[in-house]
Design an enzyme around this catalytic site. Structure first.
Site, PDB file in Angstrom:
ATOM      1  N   SER A 144       0.837  -1.200   0.000  1.00  0.00           N
ATOM      2  CA  SER A 144       0.000   0.000   0.000  1.00  0.00           C
ATOM      3  C   SER A 144       0.867   1.243   0.000  1.00  0.00           C
ATOM      4  O   SER A 144       1.974   1.258   0.568  1.00  0.00           O
ATOM      5  CB  SER A 144      -0.854  -0.023   1.267  1.00  0.00           C
ATOM      6  N   TYR A 168      -2.399  -1.017  11.014  1.00  0.00           N
ATOM      7  CA  TYR A 168      -2.646  -1.567   9.674  1.00  0.00           C
ATOM      8  C   TYR A 168      -1.423  -1.356   8.788  1.00  0.00           C
ATOM      9  O   TYR A 168      -0.926  -2.290   8.134  1.00  0.00           O
ATOM     10  CB  TYR A 168      -3.886  -0.917   9.041  1.00  0.00           C
ATOM     11  N   LYS A 172       1.530  -3.996   6.800  1.00  0.00           N
ATOM     12  CA  LYS A 172       2.025  -3.967   5.415  1.00  0.00           C
ATOM     13  C   LYS A 172       3.544  -3.878   5.402  1.00  0.00           C
ATOM     14  O   LYS A 172       4.229  -4.589   4.662  1.00  0.00           O
ATOM     15  CB  LYS A 172       1.431  -2.772   4.652  1.00  0.00           C
TER      16      LYS A 172
HETATM   17  P1  NAD Z   1     -11.253  -6.350   0.965  1.00  0.00           P
HETATM   18  O1  NAD Z   1     -11.503  -6.303   2.434  1.00  0.00           O
HETATM   19  O2  NAD Z   1     -12.383  -6.102   0.051  1.00  0.00           O
HETATM   20  O3  NAD Z   1     -10.585  -7.755   0.575  1.00  0.00           O
HETATM   21  C1  NAD Z   1      -9.761  -8.457   1.457  1.00  0.00           C
HETATM   22  C2  NAD Z   1     -10.312  -9.878   1.549  1.00  0.00           C
HETATM   23  O4  NAD Z   1      -9.498 -10.640   2.434  1.00  0.00           O
HETATM   24  C3  NAD Z   1     -11.739  -9.908   2.098  1.00  0.00           C
HETATM   25  O5  NAD Z   1     -12.558 -10.599   1.181  1.00  0.00           O
HETATM   26  C4  NAD Z   1     -11.610 -10.645   3.413  1.00  0.00           C
HETATM   27  O6  NAD Z   1     -12.756 -11.441   3.691  1.00  0.00           O
HETATM   28  C5  NAD Z   1     -10.364 -11.471   3.183  1.00  0.00           C
HETATM   29  N1  NAD Z   1      -9.653 -11.855   4.389  1.00  0.00           N
HETATM   30  C6  NAD Z   1      -9.281 -11.071   5.429  1.00  0.00           C
HETATM   31  N2  NAD Z   1      -8.648 -11.818   6.346  1.00  0.00           N
HETATM   32  C7  NAD Z   1      -8.623 -13.090   5.883  1.00  0.00           C
HETATM   33  C8  NAD Z   1      -8.112 -14.318   6.379  1.00  0.00           C
HETATM   34  N3  NAD Z   1      -7.500 -14.403   7.575  1.00  0.00           N
HETATM   35  N4  NAD Z   1      -8.257 -15.431   5.626  1.00  0.00           N
HETATM   36  C9  NAD Z   1      -8.879 -15.385   4.436  1.00  0.00           C
HETATM   37  N5  NAD Z   1      -9.388 -14.247   3.926  1.00  0.00           N
HETATM   38  C10 NAD Z   1      -9.259 -13.120   4.639  1.00  0.00           C
HETATM   39  O7  NAD Z   1     -10.062  -5.327   0.665  1.00  0.00           O
HETATM   40  P2  NAD Z   1      -9.467  -4.836  -0.722  1.00  0.00           P
HETATM   41  O8  NAD Z   1      -9.729  -3.380  -0.829  1.00  0.00           O
HETATM   42  O9  NAD Z   1      -9.858  -5.727  -1.804  1.00  0.00           O
HETATM   43  O10 NAD Z   1      -7.922  -4.995  -0.401  1.00  0.00           O
HETATM   44  C11 NAD Z   1      -7.178  -6.132  -0.789  1.00  0.00           C
HETATM   45  C12 NAD Z   1      -5.763  -5.993  -0.258  1.00  0.00           C
HETATM   46  O11 NAD Z   1      -5.205  -4.780  -0.761  1.00  0.00           O
HETATM   47  C13 NAD Z   1      -5.682  -5.904   1.260  1.00  0.00           C
HETATM   48  O12 NAD Z   1      -4.535  -6.596   1.689  1.00  0.00           O
HETATM   49  C14 NAD Z   1      -5.527  -4.420   1.507  1.00  0.00           C
HETATM   50  O13 NAD Z   1      -4.842  -4.161   2.705  1.00  0.00           O
HETATM   51  C15 NAD Z   1      -4.701  -3.995   0.305  1.00  0.00           C
HETATM   52  N6  NAD Z   1      -4.864  -2.575  -0.033  1.00  0.00           N
HETATM   53  C16 NAD Z   1      -6.115  -2.058  -0.186  1.00  0.00           C
HETATM   54  C17 NAD Z   1      -6.244  -0.696  -0.471  1.00  0.00           C
HETATM   55  C18 NAD Z   1      -7.612  -0.072  -0.592  1.00  0.00           C
HETATM   56  O14 NAD Z   1      -7.720   1.140  -0.410  1.00  0.00           O
HETATM   57  N7  NAD Z   1      -8.655  -0.820  -0.948  1.00  0.00           N
HETATM   58  C19 NAD Z   1      -5.121   0.113  -0.601  1.00  0.00           C
HETATM   59  C20 NAD Z   1      -3.869  -0.470  -0.472  1.00  0.00           C
HETATM   60  C21 NAD Z   1      -3.749  -1.822  -0.170  1.00  0.00           C
HETATM   61  N1  UFG Z   2     -11.866  11.855   3.214  1.00  0.00           N
HETATM   62  C1  UFG Z   2     -12.867  12.741   3.523  1.00  0.00           C
HETATM   63  N2  UFG Z   2     -14.028  12.233   4.013  1.00  0.00           N
HETATM   64  C2  UFG Z   2     -14.261  10.891   4.174  1.00  0.00           C
HETATM   65  C3  UFG Z   2     -13.216   9.994   3.850  1.00  0.00           C
HETATM   66  C4  UFG Z   2     -12.029  10.508   3.379  1.00  0.00           C
HETATM   67  O1  UFG Z   2     -12.693  13.943   3.389  1.00  0.00           O
HETATM   68  O2  UFG Z   2     -15.353  10.511   4.636  1.00  0.00           O
HETATM   69  C5  UFG Z   2     -10.599  12.375   2.658  1.00  0.00           C
HETATM   70  C6  UFG Z   2      -9.387  12.045   3.515  1.00  0.00           C
HETATM   71  O3  UFG Z   2      -9.227  13.004   4.516  1.00  0.00           O
HETATM   72  C7  UFG Z   2      -8.280  12.046   2.470  1.00  0.00           C
HETATM   73  C8  UFG Z   2      -8.973  11.552   1.199  1.00  0.00           C
HETATM   74  O4  UFG Z   2     -10.373  11.743   1.413  1.00  0.00           O
HETATM   75  O5  UFG Z   2      -7.839  13.354   2.253  1.00  0.00           O
HETATM   76  C9  UFG Z   2      -8.728  10.076   0.924  1.00  0.00           C
HETATM   77  O6  UFG Z   2      -9.079   9.332   2.075  1.00  0.00           O
HETATM   78  P1  UFG Z   2      -9.308   7.750   2.046  1.00  0.00           P
HETATM   79  O7  UFG Z   2      -9.662   7.330   3.430  1.00  0.00           O
HETATM   80  O8  UFG Z   2     -10.239   7.403   0.957  1.00  0.00           O
HETATM   81  O9  UFG Z   2      -7.892   7.205   1.609  1.00  0.00           O
HETATM   82  P2  UFG Z   2      -6.458   7.360   2.302  1.00  0.00           P
HETATM   83  O10 UFG Z   2      -5.552   7.942   1.279  1.00  0.00           O
HETATM   84  O11 UFG Z   2      -6.540   8.040   3.594  1.00  0.00           O
HETATM   85  O12 UFG Z   2      -6.087   5.858   2.624  1.00  0.00           O
HETATM   86  C10 UFG Z   2      -6.422   4.794   1.742  1.00  0.00           C
HETATM   87  C11 UFG Z   2      -6.551   3.499   2.549  1.00  0.00           C
HETATM   88  C12 UFG Z   2      -5.230   3.120   3.103  1.00  0.00           C
HETATM   89  C13 UFG Z   2      -4.262   3.002   1.990  1.00  0.00           C
HETATM   90  C14 UFG Z   2      -4.171   4.322   1.253  1.00  0.00           C
HETATM   91  C15 UFG Z   2      -3.226   4.222   0.103  1.00  0.00           C
HETATM   92  O13 UFG Z   2      -7.479   3.671   3.590  1.00  0.00           O
HETATM   93  O14 UFG Z   2      -5.323   1.887   3.734  1.00  0.00           O
HETATM   94  O15 UFG Z   2      -5.456   4.660   0.763  1.00  0.00           O
HETATM   95  O16 UFG Z   2      -3.519   3.120  -0.656  1.00  0.00           O
HETATM   96  F1  UFG Z   2      -3.053   2.709   2.483  1.00  0.00           F
END
Ligand code: NAD
Ligand code: UFG
Length: 386
Positions: A144, A168, A172
């Site tokens: 991430s 969290y 990572k």
């Molecule tokens: P998501 O929650 O939709 O998908 C993650 C999946 O993992 C879920 O379906 C959940 O049920 C499953 N899971 C969690 N713990 C588990 C376990 N112990 N065993 C089996 N399954 C398990 O999230 P996403 O947005 O699809 O994210 C996927 C990956 O990408 C995650 O590792 C997340 O940290 C990473 N990531 C997400 C974002 C974002 O903003 N969405 C940004 C950066 C990194």
């Molecule tokens: N924001 C608002 N209102 C909301 C939610 C978010 O104003 O209700 C703003 C935040 O302050 C920020 C921007 O929207 O300025 C983006 O916020 P997000 O929560 O959507 O995303 P972040 O960049 O804070 O973080 C997300 C995930 C992290 C991940 C990161 C980079 O939550 O886990 O993106 O991938 F690491």
């Protein structure tokens, strides 16, 4: 042991590459699984359904079509339960693993750090041990942009110092460090760490998309829920940042582009014997402010999103966006979609599924019987239910 194997359909050639996708029922995992199926991979999804719905997997099968859908296998498994996960390794020979499974809510991780460390780290160590034991040493890991913390400058290049601000993020970073140690100890490992920026949007069909449980933590799921009438107004966290309009700036990336990014990473693992353990940003290289993103969504949905300006959210960086050159150069991958496409596809998903997957059961009566027959047939055939 309540071991629950579901092979979606029967079929698939023995020669095709088989990919284990942990967390494949989730938001990014479901889109990536579909992409892999369409490219002809055999895909085994394991997911605890802790933050996802089985309906997402059904729809991936449907979208993959009658031929490619045959190549999806689904196990409801918690990867923290090593014996359960091992059953998959006994049943399939994996050519590579894409590891999405993990918990991802920043606020919850602050409140329940042990839960996050246990789930994300124990599950990952189990997975890596099994991969080593069964001779599958090709890995793509979901990292991430959170590892850049509050970057001193933008765009973020992959060699920036890493700094994390919450449990969290630390999971990572710890996993990134574990993979570096693993690869150093055994050069057979080929590992790609993909650092996603801010994933948004949905598959253009509107059949799969993001469906967070509870109050959304992230901007666009929240905006989406305001647009469909589930929430009254968006709270904008701070308009006094040193950015173009005072609101936070992020690099939003279409989930479909992330899906092709994973496919490019897999290709790299298969084709490059000296990849070692390498990190790539997956972003667009463009920064968009919160207000710009809201305006784009308003254009897409044709509605006004009521909003209220509030204080900054603790721990938020002002401006984060990716340097994309390394992924372009080495993976041959570049994001194709802009924010209008992201918002168009997200609204298409939201308007067709205002309550996500959970209220969706009435829209599949025709498929249901055939699906159930296939699943029960295969469960008997594989004899893995105990
Ligand atoms: P998501 O929650 O939709 O998908 C993650 C999946 O993992 C879920 O379906 C959940 O049920 C499953 N899971 C969690 N713990 C588990 C376990 N112990 N065993 C089996 N399954 C398990 O999230 P996403 O947005 O699809 O994210 C996927 C990956 O990408 C995650 O590792 C997340 O940290 C990473 N990531 C997400 C974002 C974002 O903003 N969405 C940004 C950066 C990194
Ligand atoms: N924001 C608002 N209102 C909301 C939610 C978010 O104003 O209700 C703003 C935040 O302050 C920020 C921007 O929207 O300025 C983006 O916020 P997000 O929560 O959507 O995303 P972040 O960049 O804070 O973080 C997300 C995930 C992290 C991940 C990161 C980079 O939550 O886990 O993106 O991938 F690491």
């Amino acid at each position: 042991m309540n071991y629950h194997l579901k092979k979606m359909m029967n079929g698939g050639s023995r020669n095709e590459r088989c990919i284990l996708v942990t967390g494949g029922a989730g938001y990014i995992g479901s889109h990536t699984t579909l992409q892999l199926l369409l490219e002809g991979y055999k895909v085994v999804v394991v997911d605890s359904l802790d933050n996802s719905e089985e309906e997402a997997v059904r729809r991936v099968v449907e979208l993959a079509g009658s031929k490619n859908g045959l190549n999806l296998y689904f196990y409801k498994i918690d990867i923290c339960k090593k014996d359960d996960l091992e059953r998959c390794f006994q049943l399939f020979r994996f050519d590579a693993v894409i590891h999405f499974a993990g918990l991802k809510a920043v606020g919850e991780s602050v409140a329940k750090p042990l839960h996050y460390y246990f789930n994300n780290l124990v599950g990952t160590i189990n997975l890596f041990e099994l991969m080593a034991n069964y001779g599958c040493k090709k890995l793509v890991f979901s990292s991430s942009a959170t590892v850049y913390g509050q970057p001193a400058s933008v765009p973020c290049t992959e060699d920036f110092p890493v700094e994390v601000l919450n449990p969290y993020g630390r999971t990572k970073l710890f996993i990134e460090e574990i993979t570096r140690d693993l690869q150093k100890a055994d050069s057979d490992w080929r590992i790609i760490l993909l650092r996603y920026f801010n994933p948004v949007g949905a598959h253009p069909s509107g059949r799969i998309g993001e469906d967070p449980r509870g109050v959304p933590n992230n901007l666009m799921p929240y905006v989406q829920q305001v647009a469909v009438g589930r929430r009254t107004e968006l709270t904008v966290f701070g308009n006094d940042y040193n950015t173009k309009d005072g609101t936070g700036v992020r690099d939003f990336i279409h989930v479909q582009d992330l899906a092709t990014g994973h496919s490019a990473a897999l290709q790299k693992l298969f084709n490059c014997s000296d990849i070692g353990c390498t990190a790539y940003n997956l972003g667009t290289g463009r920064g968009t402010s919160v207000l710009e993103m809201v305006a784009a969504f308003e254009r897409a949905c044709g509605k006004k999103i009521p909003l209220r300006i509030a204080d900054r959210r603790p721990g938020d960086a002002s401006e984060v966006y990716a340097a994309t050159e390394k992924a372009e150069r080495e993976l041959g991958w570049k994001a194709q979609n802009g924010i209008d496409e992201m918002c168009r596809d997200q609204w298409n998903w939201a308007s067709k599924n205002p309550w996500g997957y959970r209220h969706a059961h009435s829209d599949r009566p025709d498929n249901e019987q055939a699906f159930t027959e296939r699943v029960s047939h295969v469960v008997r055939g594989q004899a893995v239910t105990t």
